[in-house]
Motif scaffolding. Structure first.
Motif, PDB file in Angstrom:
ATOM      1  N   LYS A  63       0.832  -1.418  -0.056  1.00  0.00           N
ATOM      2  CA  LYS A  63      -0.200   0.280   0.040  1.00  0.00           C
ATOM      3  C   LYS A  63       0.932   1.452  -0.015  1.00  0.00           C
ATOM      4  O   LYS A  63       0.307   2.287  -0.572  1.00  0.00           O
ATOM      5  CB  LYS A  63      -0.912   0.004   1.032  1.00  0.00           C
ATOM      6  CG  LYS A  63      -0.476  -0.071   2.615  1.00  0.00           C
ATOM      7  CD  LYS A  63      -1.317  -0.230   3.698  1.00  0.00           C
ATOM      8  CE  LYS A  63      -0.570  -0.314   4.818  1.00  0.00           C
ATOM      9  NZ  LYS A  63      -1.238  -0.785   5.999  1.00  0.00           N
ATOM     10  N   GLU A  64       1.909   1.281   0.512  1.00  0.00           N
ATOM     11  CA  GLU A  64       2.892   2.208   0.477  1.00  0.00           C
ATOM     12  C   GLU A  64       3.649   2.431  -0.957  1.00  0.00           C
ATOM     13  O   GLU A  64       4.386   1.320  -1.346  1.00  0.00           O
ATOM     14  CB  GLU A  64       4.016   2.220   1.468  1.00  0.00           C
ATOM     15  CG  GLU A  64       5.071   3.275   1.609  1.00  0.00           C
ATOM     16  CD  GLU A  64       5.893   3.026   2.667  1.00  0.00           C
ATOM     17  OE1 GLU A  64       7.164   3.055   2.194  1.00  0.00           O
ATOM     18  OE2 GLU A  64       5.483   3.113   3.751  1.00  0.00           O
ATOM     19  N   ASP A  65       3.716   3.181  -1.657  1.00  0.00           N
ATOM     20  CA  ASP A  65       4.136   3.027  -3.293  1.00  0.00           C
ATOM     21  C   ASP A  65       5.489   2.983  -3.339  1.00  0.00           C
ATOM     22  O   ASP A  65       6.020   2.258  -4.472  1.00  0.00           O
ATOM     23  CB  ASP A  65       3.801   4.354  -3.902  1.00  0.00           C
ATOM     24  CG  ASP A  65       2.108   4.707  -4.250  1.00  0.00           C
ATOM     25  OD1 ASP A  65       1.531   3.529  -4.263  1.00  0.00           O
ATOM     26  OD2 ASP A  65       2.018   5.785  -4.276  1.00  0.00           O
ATOM     27  N   LYS A  66       6.578   3.516  -2.395  1.00  0.00           N
ATOM     28  CA  LYS A  66       7.853   3.180  -2.399  1.00  0.00           C
ATOM     29  C   LYS A  66       8.206   2.000  -2.095  1.00  0.00           C
ATOM     30  O   LYS A  66       9.420   1.594  -2.105  1.00  0.00           O
ATOM     31  CB  LYS A  66       8.586   4.277  -1.593  1.00  0.00           C
ATOM     32  CG  LYS A  66       8.393   5.423  -2.348  1.00  0.00           C
ATOM     33  CD  LYS A  66       9.170   6.597  -1.409  1.00  0.00           C
ATOM     34  CE  LYS A  66       8.802   7.936  -2.142  1.00  0.00           C
ATOM     35  NZ  LYS A  66       9.715   9.075  -1.528  1.00  0.00           N
ATOM     36  N   ALA A  67       7.203   1.015  -1.479  1.00  0.00           N
ATOM     37  CA  ALA A  67       7.728  -0.571  -1.144  1.00  0.00           C
ATOM     38  C   ALA A  67       7.465  -1.104  -2.343  1.00  0.00           C
ATOM     39  O   ALA A  67       6.268  -1.375  -2.632  1.00  0.00           O
ATOM     40  CB  ALA A  67       6.877  -1.017   0.061  1.00  0.00           C
TER      41      ALA A  67
END
Length: 98
Positions: free
Chosen positions: A35-39
């Motif tokens: 849900k976190e774009d950078k992961a």
């Protein structure tokens, strides 16, 4: 140790593969689309479910220590090698492209 359902609760999509190997069975997990774009992704491999989960957890600690819930936040010095299937940019079966 985190279990598969913990990664799902944390916002990861998971693909698990259990396959025959020369030593018996090999377990592979690929976590993607957090849900976190950078992961971007995590990978875990092992000859047992426990060793695969341990590897997946080590990968998370290395790549995304801020996502680790155990307060341990230790980042190891070794570099995690992602499998060829990820480096080539392919997606798990049944996954839609955006």
């Amino acid at each position: 140790m985190k279990q598969i359902e913990d990664y799902v609760k944390d916002g990861w999509h998971l693909q698990l593969t259990v396959a025959p190997s020369r030593k018996g069975v090999s377990y592979h997990a690929w976590a993607y689309e957090h849900k976190e774009d950078k992961a971007a992704a995590l990978v875990g491999e092992g000859e047992t479910m426990e060793s695969m989960l341990r590897d997946l957890q080590e990968c998370e600690k290395e790549l995304y220590p801020h996502l680790v819930n155990d307060g341990d936040h230790i980042q190891s010095n070794r570099t995690k090698k992602l499998p060829t299937v990820f480096r080539m940019g392919s997606r798990p079966e049944g996954m839609r492209t955006k």
